[in-house]
Design an enzyme around this catalytic site. Structure first.
Site, PDB file in Angstrom:
ATOM      1  N   SER A 139      45.982  45.653  49.909  1.00 14.21           N
ATOM      2  CA  SER A 139      45.971  46.079  48.514  1.00 14.21           C
ATOM      3  C   SER A 139      47.142  47.027  48.290  1.00 14.21           C
ATOM      4  CB  SER A 139      44.657  46.806  48.191  1.00 14.21           C
ATOM      5  OG  SER A 139      44.723  47.479  46.955  1.00 14.21           O
ATOM      6  N   TYR A 152      38.826  53.388  49.109  1.00 16.46           N
ATOM      7  CA  TYR A 152      39.179  51.982  49.313  1.00 16.46           C
ATOM      8  C   TYR A 152      40.604  51.867  49.847  1.00 16.46           C
ATOM      9  CZ  TYR A 152      40.155  47.077  48.096  1.00 16.46           C
ATOM     10  OH  TYR A 152      40.515  45.746  48.127  1.00 16.46           O
TER      11      TYR A 152
END
Length: 231
Positions: A139, A152
């Site tokens: 990501s 995250y």
């Protein structure tokens, strides 16, 4: 035929990539937590003529990871391992000052520990494959400081480092960490439910992943948008 294990494969990018592989003649072992949705995906992909094994479960369960690799061996081995299953740590996302530590632990267990555990389980088969490869879904939150994405992002940064070291330690394999860029997925909707801005369909990212398989560049971290632009 080559065999791929894909975690988080019932929806989103996992399903889209699985469908592309099935269309190319790959056999598949698909994993996700929702048994009903996963079986629906498997049934749809069998229409391509692929052998598809659907194994619902939680990737943090060592027995489940072993079953995934055993299922792939029954199909002929493990040529590609895709770690796509992810946990946010909090839904919706919150600032670090409010992030429950148990949520952070869950994100690390799913996104990092389970991914390494599955690699370790599959390594003998990957090493024996003619062109063994590991693909981890990263990501931009792993590299950029976005408010509320700290837990995250930290888990994805750790996954990137594991992939980088695995690539150095296993020169016979290809190990790619891929930042897919913005996508319209259930995970993003759960992370930021108030964001109604349109985002690309995960299907649009698949050509970037297929390019990695076709061209087999060196192990490393790649951005899907750059892979698509360079075609």
């Amino acid at each position: 035929m080559p065999v791929a294990i894909i975690t988080g494969a019932s929806k989103g990018l996992g399903r889209a990539f699985a469908e592309a592989l099935a269309a190319r003649g790959w056999d598949l072992v698909l994993e996700a937590r929702d048994a009903g949705v996963l079986q629906g995906t498997a049934t749809a992909l069998e229409a391509y003529g692929a052998r598809v094994t659907a194994l619902p479960g939680d990737v943090t369960d060592a027995g489940h990871r072993a079953a995934l690799v055993a299922g792939a061996r029954l199909l002929g081995g493990v040529d590609l391992l895709v770690s796509n299953a992810s946990a946010l740590g909090a839904e919706p996302l919150v600032r670090l000052a409010e992030l429950p530590l148990e949520g952070l632990r869950r994100a690390l267990e799913v996104n990092v520990v389970a991914a390494l555990g599955l690699v370790r389980e599959a390594l003998p088969s990957l090493r024996a494959a003619p062109a063994g490869a590991v693909l981890t879904v990263s990501s931009d939150a792993a590299a950029e400081a976005y408010e509320t994405w700290g837990g995250y992002g930290a888990s994805k940064a750790a996954l990137d480092q594991l992939a980088a070291v695995l690539g150095a330690e296993e020169p016979g394999l290809r190990v790619w960490a891929v930042d897919p860029g913005d996508m319209a997925t259930d995970l993003y909707a759960a992370a930021v439910p108030d964001d109604d801005d349109p985002r690309p369909d995960p299907v649009s990212v698949v050509p970037a992943l297929l390019r990695l398989l076709d061209e087999r560049p060196a192990s490393g971290r790649y951005g899907a948008p750059a892979l698509l632009e360079e075609r």
